[in-house]
Design a protein around this motif. Sequence first.
Motif, PDB file in Angstrom:
ATOM      1  N   ASP A   1      35.479   0.905   5.206  1.00  0.00           N
ATOM      2  CA  ASP A   1      36.483   1.334   4.225  1.00  0.00           C
ATOM      3  C   ASP A   1      35.789   1.789   2.950  1.00  0.00           C
ATOM      4  O   ASP A   1      34.716   1.270   2.591  1.00  0.00           O
ATOM      5  CB  ASP A   1      37.443   0.200   3.903  1.00  0.00           C
ATOM      6  N   PRO A   2      36.378   2.713   2.234  1.00  0.00           N
ATOM      7  CA  PRO A   2      35.776   3.162   0.971  1.00  0.00           C
ATOM      8  C   PRO A   2      35.648   1.992  -0.018  1.00  0.00           C
ATOM      9  O   PRO A   2      36.500   1.097  -0.057  1.00  0.00           O
ATOM     10  CB  PRO A   2      36.752   4.224   0.463  1.00  0.00           C
ATOM     11  N   LEU A   3      34.586   2.031  -0.813  1.00  0.00           N
ATOM     12  CA  LEU A   3      34.387   0.972  -1.814  1.00  0.00           C
ATOM     13  C   LEU A   3      35.504   0.968  -2.861  1.00  0.00           C
ATOM     14  O   LEU A   3      35.939  -0.098  -3.316  1.00  0.00           O
ATOM     15  CB  LEU A   3      33.027   1.164  -2.502  1.00  0.00           C
ATOM     16  N   THR A   4      35.975   2.133  -3.224  1.00  0.00           N
ATOM     17  CA  THR A   4      37.042   2.208  -4.233  1.00  0.00           C
ATOM     18  C   THR A   4      38.294   1.493  -3.774  1.00  0.00           C
ATOM     19  O   THR A   4      38.982   0.845  -4.560  1.00  0.00           O
ATOM     20  CB  THR A   4      37.363   3.674  -4.549  1.00  0.00           C
ATOM     21  N   SER A   5      38.611   1.615  -2.476  1.00  0.00           N
ATOM     22  CA  SER A   5      39.784   0.924  -1.930  1.00  0.00           C
ATOM     23  C   SER A   5      39.620  -0.586  -2.037  1.00  0.00           C
ATOM     24  O   SER A   5      40.539  -1.303  -2.416  1.00  0.00           O
ATOM     25  CB  SER A   5      39.986   1.348  -0.473  1.00  0.00           C
ATOM     26  N   ALA A   6      38.434  -1.087  -1.701  1.00  0.00           N
ATOM     27  CA  ALA A   6      38.181  -2.528  -1.794  1.00  0.00           C
ATOM     28  C   ALA A   6      38.228  -3.019  -3.229  1.00  0.00           C
ATOM     29  O   ALA A   6      38.751  -4.109  -3.525  1.00  0.00           O
ATOM     30  CB  ALA A   6      36.831  -2.860  -1.161  1.00  0.00           C
ATOM     31  N   LEU A   7      37.693  -2.243  -4.158  1.00  0.00           N
ATOM     32  CA  LEU A   7      37.708  -2.653  -5.570  1.00  0.00           C
ATOM     33  C   LEU A   7      39.132  -2.667  -6.120  1.00  0.00           C
ATOM     34  O   LEU A   7      39.505  -3.546  -6.912  1.00  0.00           O
ATOM     35  CB  LEU A   7      36.827  -1.717  -6.394  1.00  0.00           C
ATOM     36  N   SER A   8      39.963  -1.695  -5.711  1.00  0.00           N
ATOM     37  CA  SER A   8      41.363  -1.691  -6.160  1.00  0.00           C
ATOM     38  C   SER A   8      42.091  -2.931  -5.658  1.00  0.00           C
ATOM     39  O   SER A   8      42.869  -3.565  -6.397  1.00  0.00           O
ATOM     40  CB  SER A   8      42.065  -0.431  -5.662  1.00  0.00           C
ATOM     41  N   ALA A   9      41.858  -3.292  -4.406  1.00  0.00           N
ATOM     42  CA  ALA A   9      42.477  -4.499  -3.861  1.00  0.00           C
ATOM     43  C   ALA A   9      41.992  -5.740  -4.615  1.00  0.00           C
ATOM     44  O   ALA A   9      42.760  -6.684  -4.841  1.00  0.00           O
ATOM     45  CB  ALA A   9      42.163  -4.617  -2.383  1.00  0.00           C
ATOM     46  N   THR A  10      40.724  -5.743  -5.002  1.00  0.00           N
ATOM     47  CA  THR A  10      40.179  -6.884  -5.755  1.00  0.00           C
ATOM     48  C   THR A  10      40.894  -7.038  -7.092  1.00  0.00           C
ATOM     49  O   THR A  10      41.244  -8.152  -7.500  1.00  0.00           O
ATOM     50  CB  THR A  10      38.667  -6.703  -5.988  1.00  0.00           C
ATOM     51  N   VAL A  11      41.119  -5.919  -7.779  1.00  0.00           N
ATOM     52  CA  VAL A  11      41.812  -5.975  -9.076  1.00  0.00           C
ATOM     53  C   VAL A  11      43.239  -6.466  -8.909  1.00  0.00           C
ATOM     54  O   VAL A  11      43.732  -7.291  -9.689  1.00  0.00           O
ATOM     55  CB  VAL A  11      41.779  -4.589  -9.748  1.00  0.00           C
ATOM     56  N   VAL A  12      43.940  -5.996  -7.859  1.00  0.00           N
ATOM     57  CA  VAL A  12      45.311  -6.445  -7.609  1.00  0.00           C
ATOM     58  C   VAL A  12      45.345  -7.942  -7.334  1.00  0.00           C
ATOM     59  O   VAL A  12      46.191  -8.686  -7.857  1.00  0.00           O
ATOM     60  CB  VAL A  12      45.934  -5.651  -6.446  1.00  0.00           C
ATOM     61  N   ALA A  13      44.429  -8.420  -6.492  1.00  0.00           N
ATOM     62  CA  ALA A  13      44.368  -9.853  -6.201  1.00  0.00           C
ATOM     63  C   ALA A  13      44.067 -10.653  -7.467  1.00  0.00           C
ATOM     64  O   ALA A  13      44.629 -11.732  -7.695  1.00  0.00           O
ATOM     65  CB  ALA A  13      43.295 -10.127  -5.144  1.00  0.00           C
ATOM     66  N   PHE A  14      43.183 -10.136  -8.312  1.00  0.00           N
ATOM     67  CA  PHE A  14      42.837 -10.806  -9.572  1.00  0.00           C
ATOM     68  C   PHE A  14      44.070 -10.936 -10.475  1.00  0.00           C
ATOM     69  O   PHE A  14      44.334 -11.994 -11.052  1.00  0.00           O
ATOM     70  CB  PHE A  14      41.734 -10.027 -10.268  1.00  0.00           C
ATOM     71  N   LEU A  15      44.826  -9.853 -10.622  1.00  0.00           N
ATOM     72  CA  LEU A  15      46.003  -9.892 -11.485  1.00  0.00           C
ATOM     73  C   LEU A  15      47.053 -10.876 -10.972  1.00  0.00           C
ATOM     74  O   LEU A  15      47.642 -11.644 -11.744  1.00  0.00           O
ATOM     75  CB  LEU A  15      46.609  -8.492 -11.595  1.00  0.00           C
ATOM     76  N   ALA A  16      47.305 -10.878  -9.673  1.00  0.00           N
ATOM     77  CA  ALA A  16      48.297 -11.796  -9.102  1.00  0.00           C
ATOM     78  C   ALA A  16      47.867 -13.239  -9.302  1.00  0.00           C
ATOM     79  O   ALA A  16      48.674 -14.100  -9.675  1.00  0.00           O
ATOM     80  CB  ALA A  16      48.499 -11.485  -7.623  1.00  0.00           C
ATOM     81  N   TYR A  17      46.588 -13.526  -9.022  1.00  0.00           N
ATOM     82  CA  TYR A  17      46.087 -14.895  -9.212  1.00  0.00           C
ATOM     83  C   TYR A  17      46.211 -15.324 -10.669  1.00  0.00           C
ATOM     84  O   TYR A  17      46.655 -16.433 -10.967  1.00  0.00           O
ATOM     85  CB  TYR A  17      44.628 -14.971  -8.765  1.00  0.00           C
ATOM     86  N   THR A  18      45.821 -14.449 -11.596  1.00  0.00           N
ATOM     87  CA  THR A  18      45.824 -14.797 -13.023  1.00  0.00           C
ATOM     88  C   THR A  18      47.225 -15.107 -13.511  1.00  0.00           C
ATOM     89  O   THR A  18      47.448 -16.079 -14.254  1.00  0.00           O
ATOM     90  CB  THR A  18      45.219 -13.645 -13.838  1.00  0.00           C
ATOM     91  N   VAL A  19      48.218 -14.295 -13.142  1.00  0.00           N
ATOM     92  CA  VAL A  19      49.597 -14.511 -13.596  1.00  0.00           C
ATOM     93  C   VAL A  19      50.110 -15.868 -13.142  1.00  0.00           C
ATOM     94  O   VAL A  19      50.632 -16.663 -13.926  1.00  0.00           O
ATOM     95  CB  VAL A  19      50.514 -13.378 -13.099  1.00  0.00           C
ATOM     96  N   VAL A  20      49.956 -16.177 -11.856  1.00  0.00           N
ATOM     97  CA  VAL A  20      50.456 -17.452 -11.333  1.00  0.00           C
ATOM     98  C   VAL A  20      49.690 -18.622 -11.955  1.00  0.00           C
ATOM     99  O   VAL A  20      50.271 -19.634 -12.371  1.00  0.00           O
ATOM    100  CB  VAL A  20      50.346 -17.488  -9.790  1.00  0.00           C
ATOM    101  N   ASP A  21      48.367 -18.507 -12.055  1.00  0.00           N
ATOM    102  CA  ASP A  21      47.546 -19.587 -12.604  1.00  0.00           C
ATOM    103  C   ASP A  21      47.905 -19.875 -14.057  1.00  0.00           C
ATOM    104  O   ASP A  21      48.041 -21.035 -14.471  1.00  0.00           O
ATOM    105  CB  ASP A  21      46.071 -19.207 -12.491  1.00  0.00           C
ATOM    106  N   GLU A  22      48.085 -18.817 -14.865  1.00  0.00           N
ATOM    107  CA  GLU A  22      48.407 -19.012 -16.286  1.00  0.00           C
ATOM    108  C   GLU A  22      49.791 -19.625 -16.461  1.00  0.00           C
ATOM    109  O   GLU A  22      49.978 -20.554 -17.250  1.00  0.00           O
ATOM    110  CB  GLU A  22      48.332 -17.674 -17.025  1.00  0.00           C
ATOM    111  N   LEU A  23      50.786 -19.100 -15.757  1.00  0.00           N
ATOM    112  CA  LEU A  23      52.154 -19.605 -15.914  1.00  0.00           C
ATOM    113  C   LEU A  23      52.243 -21.084 -15.564  1.00  0.00           C
ATOM    114  O   LEU A  23      52.864 -21.876 -16.271  1.00  0.00           O
ATOM    115  CB  LEU A  23      53.120 -18.786 -15.052  1.00  0.00           C
ATOM    116  N   VAL A  24      51.626 -21.490 -14.468  1.00  0.00           N
ATOM    117  CA  VAL A  24      51.715 -22.877 -14.025  1.00  0.00           C
ATOM    118  C   VAL A  24      50.856 -23.785 -14.904  1.00  0.00           C
ATOM    119  O   VAL A  24      51.295 -24.837 -15.363  1.00  0.00           O
ATOM    120  CB  VAL A  24      51.313 -22.996 -12.547  1.00  0.00           C
TER     121      VAL A  24
END
Length: 842
Positions: free
Chosen positions: A149-172
């Motif tokens: 898979d292209p590296l850009t695709s993997a990096l975009s998925a990494t950023v999305v996963a990071f944002l989702a984790y951060t929102v849930v972690d901070e709120l709780v």
Amino acid sequence: MQRPIGTDDATNRRLWRLVGPVVVGAGIAVIAALWLITDYGSLALFLPLPTVLVLGCRYLRISIRIRSANTGSTPVSAVIIATAVFLPPPFVILSVAIGKIVDQSLNRTHVPVKIGFNIGKEVLAGAAAAFACAATGFEPLLVHVDRADPLTSALSATVVAFLAYTVVDELVSQGLFAMLTGTPYRQRLVADWNILAVLRVGTLGIAVTTVVLYHVNQWLLFVLPLLLWCIHLASGNRIRARQGNEAWQRLAEATDEFNSVDQTAVLHAAVRKAAALFSTDEVEVQIRPPTGETRLVRSNGRDILYDGTPEDAPPAGGFVIPISLESYRGDADLGELRLRFRAPVKLTEREGYTLHTFAAALCTAIRNASTFAETQRLADSHARAAAQDPLTRLANRRKLQQYGDEVLAQGIVGVLLIDLNHFKEVNDTLGHSAGDRVLTTVGERLSAAVREGDLVARFGGDEFAVILANLSAPALAEMRAHAILDALAPPIHLDDMRISVEASCGVTTASGGTIGELLRRADVALYQAKQDGQRVVVYAHARDTADIGTLTLGGDLARAVAEGQFVVNFQPIVDLATGRVIAAEALTRWHHPDRGDLAPDRFLPAIERSGQLSAFADAVLDQALIAVSQWADAGHPIPVAVNVSPRSLLDPSFPDAVARRLAARGVQSSSLIIELTESVTLSKLEVVDDVLAALRDQGIRLALDDFGTGFSSLATLARVAVDELKIDRSFVAAMNASAPGAVVRSTIDLGRSLGLVVVAEGIEREDQRQQLWELGCPAGQGHLFARAMPADRLLAALRRGHDGQPGCLAPPLHDTDTVIRLPRNRRSRRSAAAEPGQEWTP
């Protein structure tokens, strides 16, 4: 009774309201993961790897303590985000759940609410990261190893996963720490955002690096543990440096409050600040001053739980860290400061040094407060001596004046001036020593003859004064005077001699005015008693040539009220910044047909002594409300301020009378401001409290006029809930460019801190207006803007305005597009923030 620290069931119940939903959500995520697992073939062999990494992160913890609970920051967030990019959601959820369950099982203590939170939070955050990554359509890297898979695709998925984790972690996480620290949730979310952002970026950097290393060479993933360790060291050093800086800042802020010379203020500040500084559950300080009783003060950081003797204090349990309060030489032990925790806690080296510094500063503050208290005690002793006659131990003239002014505001007061007849013969015949003994005996008999609340004073020589407080009727004063003189009738024994003492007495009564005027009248009556050879004479206006004018003026009051001779003019109150009129003060003048215009100080004392006070107040209030109604109808709805006589505040029916006048004129109560003068020693009376409370309940605002000129400004302000403070014109006149005046500056600061409107009186010059506005005073009045004028002239001025601006009487101080930033108070101390990936552990 206070409960021991270790039995805070209410806190656990409150925490379960947050932890319960987290645990339930995590359980649902695990069940969904088990249900969603399909045939992934050899991919299941990778499941132990993230599990081991999650478990291994416990050994890379950066510890942070909040009260008795330890929190920590670990690189587990980076591991979970990277796992979400490499493995499908079911594997992410299961690996995180298994790793955290094993991790929590290795803890030394097992508290269900803590274990549930730590596991549930990471499972929920991991599930959010995995499903967010899958929602983008990205196939995990290890699902199809042979597909590049292209590296850009993997990096975009990494950023999305990071944002989702951060929102849930901070709120709780921040919800939990808001409960633990007692701070608002919104405040927790924005606390230390700059440090959090750096650490979050570091987490993202680890995950991104992991993905890049995989695309370069799959075997480079073995570098990941080393990378985590390096990031851990850098983050730990940064957090420790931040904690050290914040600790010194908080220590400086805490010791700043030790500048008070009041011991209670010092002790209360100490226990509150120490609780926040050392993150304790409770703090108590017990002092053993050289003089005075042993004292114990206890606080949980928000409230003072106990302040009294140690013997009567409720029991307190938990783990205690004590430190003695000693002088810098190690002697003069003043007591002990104790930090209390629910569970055993070990302070760091930095915290230990901070504790010793805090205790030394507290010891110094306590010594200073004790020294000040002793100095104050000596000053009070000297003040009592200065208010006491050295021979008879009675009050002297100074005390008489002070006490007389106090009781005159509380009701009907009688003043007796007593002079001993033929006392000079005693001194001439028996000597001054015998005369002193006679004066001492007379003082003792007078003191025994009066009632509680009365005051006997030696007025000078052989003259004595008696203040009869709170008489129910003026006629009682004369009767009491005869009874007091009867106490002097028995002979006085001087060695082998018996001496009869005779006295003359002048009597006067009043329910207002000044004690000086009453003493003058009593002296007039005493002179008449001696001249006529009478025992007691009551003061009569007709025989007082000095008061004939006032007496005549008092006789004209009834006709003046009936014929409307009292005319109300209005001086506008303006916004100093814009020049716009925001209110008007009603000023009354008496158009006397024979004496011309009379100022209030010429006729108010006569009105207060007469029976015309209520009618006069109604007439003035009615004119003021008519003006307000006319201004509002013309499009200028500004309120009016009316001065009220202190005597009116003693009338329980006064609030109802005001309400009737408002209703009769159709004026809202919010359009009326009642101004109180600082002769409100009346505020000590319960009836005044009731009257003021009734006025406020109607929605009427209260203003304290001439603030700073009375003897009890702060005492009055503490008792009477006012909305405005008015700075007396004398303080404004004394201002200059280099020194605006301590009273002006402190009054403005006091009003701003209490949320009160501050109005400056007597503004004559533009530089005074500019200076007051720069100090933070929002409003003012004076000849710079307008003199007092009739209601219709003020309305015309409002319509005409200034420079074509209706409602303005002066140009603005600055352009409307210019922003002036006033100085702000010291920024409040920031609370400790939860770090990314932090956990709540025992």
